[in-house]
Design an enzyme around this catalytic site. Structure first.
Site, PDB file in Angstrom:
ATOM      1  N   LYS A  78      16.307  31.994 -16.166  1.00  0.00           N
ATOM      2  CA  LYS A  78      15.344  32.313 -15.110  1.00  0.00           C
ATOM      3  C   LYS A  78      14.817  31.022 -14.479  1.00  0.00           C
ATOM      4  O   LYS A  78      14.538  30.046 -15.179  1.00  0.00           O
ATOM      5  CB  LYS A  78      14.199  33.123 -15.723  1.00  0.00           C
ATOM      6  N   SER A 153       9.270  40.018 -13.558  1.00  0.00           N
ATOM      7  CA  SER A 153       9.696  38.905 -12.740  1.00  0.00           C
ATOM      8  C   SER A 153      11.079  38.351 -13.097  1.00  0.00           C
ATOM      9  O   SER A 153      11.600  37.481 -12.398  1.00  0.00           O
ATOM     10  CB  SER A 153       8.653  37.784 -12.822  1.00  0.00           C
ATOM     11  N   SER A 177       7.832  41.268 -18.095  1.00  0.00           N
ATOM     12  CA  SER A 177       8.822  40.678 -17.193  1.00  0.00           C
ATOM     13  C   SER A 177      10.220  40.502 -17.750  1.00  0.00           C
ATOM     14  O   SER A 177      11.139  40.211 -16.996  1.00  0.00           O
ATOM     15  CB  SER A 177       8.313  39.332 -16.664  1.00  0.00           C
TER      16      SER A 177
END
Length: 471
Positions: A78, A153, A177
């Site tokens: 990420k 996210s 997330s």
């Protein structure tokens, strides 16, 4: 279409070790899948095929005795986790083209284990949304339905893994997330106890209340892959005050099955879809069949935990970012401005309110852990709904309107608690979308959560979306 990219990470590593395939061949299969699917999914923030090929060639030249447990495995990270040489922009124009010089601790461990880093993945601006969209890389799409979000996210990460563009990867989770994206895309994930996978090097830092709320967590297509990543990357970081000196435990099946499981289909306040209820019931039945004692149980502290999460994540989160965004709202993405508007409706926190919330955090955690003595494992939904359409913000369930942040309250409880929680795909919605369940355990009992979730994964588990399989 090379179906190799949809094999589990464990299977891919076995093929590499047995010389059935080279690192170059495995990397090339992933490159082709990325080049085929990423233009429509927009999962990546930084990807360079030639850089991947160069890594793969050098890895094939490494002597067998010098190879780590993840040698040659194509993974992603990420873009809020510092990865030296790759764009880690947190989805914000304020950080456009930023490339860290040093790895986060967990990325250093990834490299030391021999993983091949494909690139960094997309996230919403400053990570403050359950949908992945920003002004740098655009809107990430769900491989099950391009009109829907893969969540946030860690939405870029979940889309990449679900679609076979990555074998496994790292996300981060302060409010669901890694779990909501796994639920939305039909993969597995773990939000560990904070610090068991070191958080140093996360952008922004996991400090203050986020040292309890936040954790870097593994994501993959199977729980065996998630467990492999956890076992390889966990361990104390002695420069991180939030990283505990907890050693890995090897639990036998019988030890895992000693844990009584309490399950609940909703929190008594916010309804869930009928298919979500069915998924929880199916998971409960499967665990009973596996020898667990599974009984209805719902902690009484869920709503206080959610309210405290709102204070510490939404209101404190807006306060943390206020100095960075002051005077520059025109540069912010609509999705982050939406978050600020939500936070502003709650008003700023006073020093007294913040102090009281911090104290209440310990009080509520103690009350919940006391309740969990009888049921040290909890089984519940991940969200009220499956993956929603881009921009969708309310739903009607059983005649009741469910608002955006309420629909995902189920993950927020365990951030406030600082507890490990794993996600496993179990069912399907009427539209054919994945529906997962959540397995939570007491803090530092990550191995228990992984063990129970792994049993569920053998019964249910990953199915490739049509997009990934080239259908």
């Amino acid at each position: 279409m090379n179906l190799l990219v949809l094999e589990s990470a464990v299977r891919q590593l076995k093929m590499l070790r047995q010389r059935e395939i080279s690192v170059v061949e495995l990397a090339e299969a992933h490159i082709k899948q990325i080049e085929r699917l990423n233009p429509q999914l927009k999962a990546f923030a930084d990807f360079d095929a030639e850089r991947v090929r160069a890594q793969a060639r050098s890895m094939d030249a490494v002597l067998v005795d010098a190879r780590g447990p993840l040698h040659g495995l194509p993974v992603t990270v990420k873009s809020s986790i510092a990865t030296a040489g790759y764009k880690c922009e947190i989805g914000s124009l304020n950080h456009k083209d930023e490339i860290p010089r040093e790895d986060a601790v967990v990325v250093s461990r990834l490299r030391a284990a021999g993983a091949l880093i494909l690139g960094t993945t997309n996230c919403p601006e400053f990570l403050m949304a359950y949908e992945t969209d920003n002004l740098l890389h655009g809107q990430t799409r769900n491989p099950w339905d391009l009109e829907r979000t893969p969540g946030g996210s860690s939405g870029g990460e979940s889309a990449a893994i679900a679609a076979g563009m990555s074998a496994a990867g790292l996300g981060s989770d302060s409010g669901g997330s890694v779990r909501v994206p796994a639920h939305f895309t039909g993969i597995c994930s773990l939000k560990p106890t904070p610090g068991r996978i070191p958080g140093r090097g996360h952008l922004p830092p996991c400090v203050g209340p986020f040292a309890t709320l936040g954790a870097i967590g593994p994501m993959a297509r199977t729980m065996a892959d998630v467990e492999l990543m956890f076992r390889t990357l966990s361990g104390q970081d002695d420069a991180d005050p939030a990283s505990p000196p907890v050693v890995l435990r090897e639990l036998s099946d019988s030890e895992v099955r000693k844990n009584r499981i309490g399950f609940f289909e909703d929190d008594g306040l916010t309804p869930v879809t009928a298919e979500t209820r069915s998924a929880v019931r199916a998971a409960a039945a499967a665990l009973r069949d596996a020898g667990f004692r599974v009984e209805p149980f719902r902690p009484r502290t869920l709503e206080p935990l959610r309210k405290l999460w709102w204070t510490l994540f939404v209101q404190c989160g807006a306060m943390f970012y206020e100095p960075e965004v002051r005077g520059g709202r025109e540069k912010l993405s609509p999705i982050f401005r939406e978050f600020l508007e939500i936070a502003e409706r709650s008003g700023p926190l006073t020093a007294t309110e913040l102090l009281n919330a911090w104290a209440e955090l310990d009080v509520l955690r103690a009350k919940t852990l006391e309740e969990m003595r009888e049921y040290p494992v909890l089984l519940c939904p991940v969200a009220s709904v499956p993956a929603w359409r881009h921009g969708e913000r309310k739903w009607t369930i059983d005649g009741q309107t469910v608002e955006y942040l309420d629909a995902v309250r189920h993950t927020q409880w365990f951030n406030t608690l600082g507890a490990p929680a794993a996600v496993v795909p179990v069912g399907r919605s009427p539209e054919g979308l994945p529906i997962a369940v959540q397995i939570a355990a007491r803090p530092f009992q990550d191995e228990v959560a992984l063990g129970v979730a792994g049993i569920l994964d053998t019964v249910f588990g990953y199915t490739a979306p049509r997009t990934a399989a080239g259908m």
